[in-house]
Design a protein around this motif. Structure first.
Motif: not given
Length: 153
Positions: A15-20, A62-69, A78-85
């Motif tokens: 979600s952090a990646v999807a929301d930039q 590793p919390g979600y901030p590390i995983l997002a980075v 990751s598959n960028p096509e999944c990000l909109p979800w």
């Protein structure tokens, strides 16, 4: 890595990646929380990462901030096509409503999607979790000041 995070942290990272909400810099990144009330600092170490989010600082995984980075850097593929979800999901609110029962929060998140999409989401998250589980990285907490002012976008 001594300890793996709950799989729910992968959902939050996507979600952090999807929301930039990840702002990359040369030696660190700033990751904004899903409710836009906090910023976390992820520092790049020679063999891993440090972060001042509560999961990393107190639970030593590793919390979600590390995983997002890691997703942004391509270390977790990751598959960028999944990000909109994963866009516009307030995980803080979902987790609070579920009394921090991450499985329940994930179930609420998945409800609006068809079974086919739900399966794709679960498969994508599991794929990222499997990648993470095979990595040897150092994860540390850091005491960087955490911004807690409300942010507007």
């Amino acid at each position: 890595m001594n300890k793996l995070p709950p799989i729910a942290k992968v959902y939050e990272a996507l979600s952090a990646v999807a929301d930039q909400r990840v702002e990359m810099h040369a030696d660190h990144a700033i990751v904004t929380s899903s409710d836009h009330t906090k910023d976390y600092t992820v520092k790049f170490l020679p063999d891993g990462y440090s972060s001042n989010d509560n999961a990393t600082l107190w639970q030593h995984y590793p919390g979600y901030p590390i995983l997002a980075v890691m997703i942004i850097q391509g270390k977790l593929k990751s598959n960028p096509e999944c990000l909109p979800w994963f866009q516009a999901v307030n995980w803080k609110q979902l987790n609070t409503q579920a009394k921090n029962d991450y499985d329940k929060a994930i179930s609420v998140f998945l409800q609006p999607f068809s079974k086919t999409i739900q399966n794709q989401i679960v498969d994508e998250v599991q794929n990222l979790f499997d990648q993470l589980s095979s990595m040897e990285i150092t994860v540390k907490g850091n005491r960087a000041p955490r911004s807690q002012e409300s942010r507007t976008k």
